[in-house]
Design an enzyme around this catalytic site. Structure first.
Site, short mmCIF file in Angstrom:
data_model
loop_
_atom_site.label_atom_id
_atom_site.label_comp_id
_atom_site.label_asym_id
_atom_site.label_seq_id
_atom_site.Cartn_x
_atom_site.Cartn_y
_atom_site.Cartn_z
N TYR B 131 0.86 -1.19 0.00
CA TYR B 131 0.00 0.00 0.00
C TYR B 131 0.89 1.24 0.00
O TYR B 131 1.51 1.57 1.02
CB TYR B 131 -0.89 -0.05 1.24
N LYS B 159 -0.78 -1.25 -4.56
CA LYS B 159 -1.80 -0.18 -4.60
C LYS B 159 -1.03 1.11 -4.82
O LYS B 159 -0.40 1.62 -3.89
CB LYS B 159 -2.56 -0.18 -3.27
#
Lengths: 299, 299
Positions: B131, B159
C-alpha cells in the site's frame, strides 16, 4: 522550566526490555550538567513506539533520578482520547509539564490541530509545550495557528523547528514570531544545528537531542549564546558539524542512539523495527564525530 | 482478487460504538455491485485509529456479509511487532489477502521499508498488497524499491498512488512500472479521480474510496475502461468531478464519511478526534455533488 537547556535522553534497552537503571544514569548526567529540564518521551526517546505502561514507567524512572530538575513529558498519540489518557498517566507520574505534537494519519487541518490543543489543555493541570515537528508529524503550523493556540490556558511554550543558520534571517524570523505571541510564551529551538544561532537571537530554550547525551557540551553552547558571546557558541557548535551532518543523513534518532552505544553509555538503544540501527560504516563515522567530545562529557 | 473493483467501506458508528449491522449493509452493497473484492480497514475505514480488537471484529463482520467475495484487510501499524500481531489476528478472521502501508514516525529508509515487508511476508500465509500512500505515510516508494519488494514471496499487488490525468503520460508511467516488475504482479490504482485513466492504460484493479459507497457507479467506470471504452469511462468519471474536487479540498476520508451520512446510509461515521467531520456548508456541497448518483446506487 522553559528557559535554558532541556536535554532529551534516548531510551536504553537491555535484552529487549527498557533498561531503567541506565535510563537513570542518562538522566543523572543531564541533571548534573546544570540543564534546566529533562525532556522525557520526546522523539529522541521514541515515545511514538512505546506502550502506555512503558511510557509511565519511563517517566517514573526519570522522576526518581531528576532530583528536582523539572520533567517535560511527551504525550503525543494519534487520537485525542489516547492523548488524554497519556496526559492523565503522565500527570500521575509527576512531570512539571507536557509536550504535545499533533500526530496524524489523515492529514490534519489547522482547526483540528487547534481542537486537539483545546481539548487537551482543558483537562490539564500542568503547563503544555506545543511540539512543532513537521518532519515526523507531516503537519506544519502557521504563525496564525501558533497565535490561536497560544491563547489557550496552560500553553507555556512552543518547541519550534530549526531556524535559518544566517543570524540576521534567524533574528528576523524570531522577531516575527514574537510579534504574534503573548510575551510570557517561551520559544524553544529544536534542530540542534541551528541552536547556537537561535539562542543568540532570542530563543529562551533549547530542546536538545545532543543535550541528552553530551549535556555539558550543550550547556557550553547554550551558556555562551545566552551570555552574548555568539562567536564562542558558534565555534563550539561548529565542532559538532560532523554530527549535525550525520543527523541530516541518517536522522538524529538513529545517530544519537548509535552514539550512546559507541560511547559505551548504553548496551542497546530502543530501535523498534522496522527502524534499523546504523550499520558499522556509519557507526565509524559517529565514533569519529564524537572524538573531540569524549573528554568533555565523561561520565 | 487483484483485478477489478476493490471497494473500501467506511466504518459506521452508532452511539460512539462501531455499528456492525450498518457495516454489513455497506459490505452487502459492494458485494451485490459485482465488485471483485472488499477493502476492509483501509484508510477509508480509519484503520490507523482502531484498536486490535475493533479491527478483528470489523473483519469478522465483513466476512459474514461478504458471501464469498474476497476480503483484503489492512494490517498497518507503527512497529513490525504490531503489524505481525495484526496479521495473525486478520488471518484468523478470514481475509483472502492483506494490505500493508509502511507507517512511520521517524522517517523510514528504503531498507527499513524493505525489511518490514520481508519480516511480514515471512510470516504470512495469504497474499499481500503493498500500500503506497505517501499522503498518509510520508513515505514515497521508488521503482527500485517496488522491484525489490515484488521479489518477496506472497507479494501479489501494489496499490499505487494517482497517475497523471493525461492518458499518454499515464500510459508511459504504467509501462515504465511494469518493466521493472514480475509479470504476475497486479497494479491497482488508488486516487479515484485518476482511476478511469489508469484502468484504461493497464492497471488491473481499482482500490476505490467511492467504490465503497457508490459501488455501481464505480463498477460502470471500471467496466467501460476495461472494455476499451475509455470515452464512456471518462465521461462517467467526469460526472464525479465535483466529488473529486471535494476530495482534494477536504480529504477523501472526511468527504466520503459525510457522503454516507448525507445519503442516509449510516447514522454517524468514524471520525476520531482530533479529526472533525465536515461543517454544514461543506455537507451541502457533498449533497450537491451526489445528486446525479443517488438513483444509480440506491440501496
Amino acid at each position: 522550566m522553559f528557559s535554558g537547556l532541556c536535554g532529551f535522553p534516548i531510551t536504553p534497552v537491555r535484552a529487549q526490555e527498557i533498561d531503567h537503571p541506565t535510563l537513570g544514569l542518562l538522566v543523572s548526567r543531564i541533571v548534573s550538567s546544570g540543564a534546566s529540564s529533562l525532556g522525557i518521551l520526546g522523539s529522541t526517546g521514541g515515545y511514538a513506539y512505546l506502550s502506555r505502561q512503558e511510557r509511565t514507567e519511563i517517566i517514573r524512572t526519570a522522576a526518581e533520578f531528576a532530583v528536582g530538575t523539572p520533567i517535560l513529558a511527551g504525550i503525543g498519540a494519534l487520537t485525542t482520547d489516547e492523548v488524554l489518557r497519556l496526559a492523565d498517566d503522565a500527570q500521575g507520574a509527576g512531570p512539571a509539564g507536557v509536550l504535545l505534537a499533533p500526530l496524524g494519519y489523515h492529514k490534519l487541518t489547522p482547526d483540528e490541530v487547534f481542537g486537539l490543543y483545546q481539548d487537551v489543555t482543558g483537562e490539564l493541570s500542568v503547563p503544555l509545550c506545543v511540539y512543532d515537528n513537521p518532519a515526523t508529524t507531516g503537519f506544519s503550523f502557521s504563525d496564525d495557528l501558533y497565535a490561536r493556540i497560544a491563547e489557550l490556558p496552560r500553553v507555556a511554550a512552543i518547541k519550534i523547528p530549526p531556524v535559518p543558520l544566517d543570524r540576521d534571517t534567524a533574528r528576523h524570523r524570531i522577531n516575527q514570531l514574537r510579534e504574534g505571541l503573548p510575551e510570557q510564551l517561551a520559544l524553544g529551538i529544536s534542530g540542534d544545528a541551528s541552536a547556537s544561532v537561535a539562542l543568540s537571537v532570542g530563543c529562551q530554550s533549547w530542546f536538545s537531542v545532543v543535550g541528552g547525551l553530551l549535556p555539558k557540551t550543550a550547556m557550553n553552547i547554550l551558556t555562551a549564546a545566552q551570555n552574548g558571546d555568539f562567536q564562542s557558541s558558534r565555534a563550539l557548535s561548529k565542532q559538532l558539524d560532523p554530527l549535525w551532518d550525520l543527523f541530516r543523513r541518517y536522522g538524529s534518532f538513529r545517530v544519537i542512539s548509535a552514539a550512546a552505544e559507541v560511547m559505551g553509555l548504553v548496551g542497546d538503544s530502543f530501535m523498534p523495527r522496522p527502524l534499523l540501527g546504523l550499520d558499522s560504516a556509519a557507526r565509524q563515522e559517529v565514533a569519529q564525530a564524537l572524538l573531540p567530545f569524549s573528554s568533555f562529557d565523561s561520565v
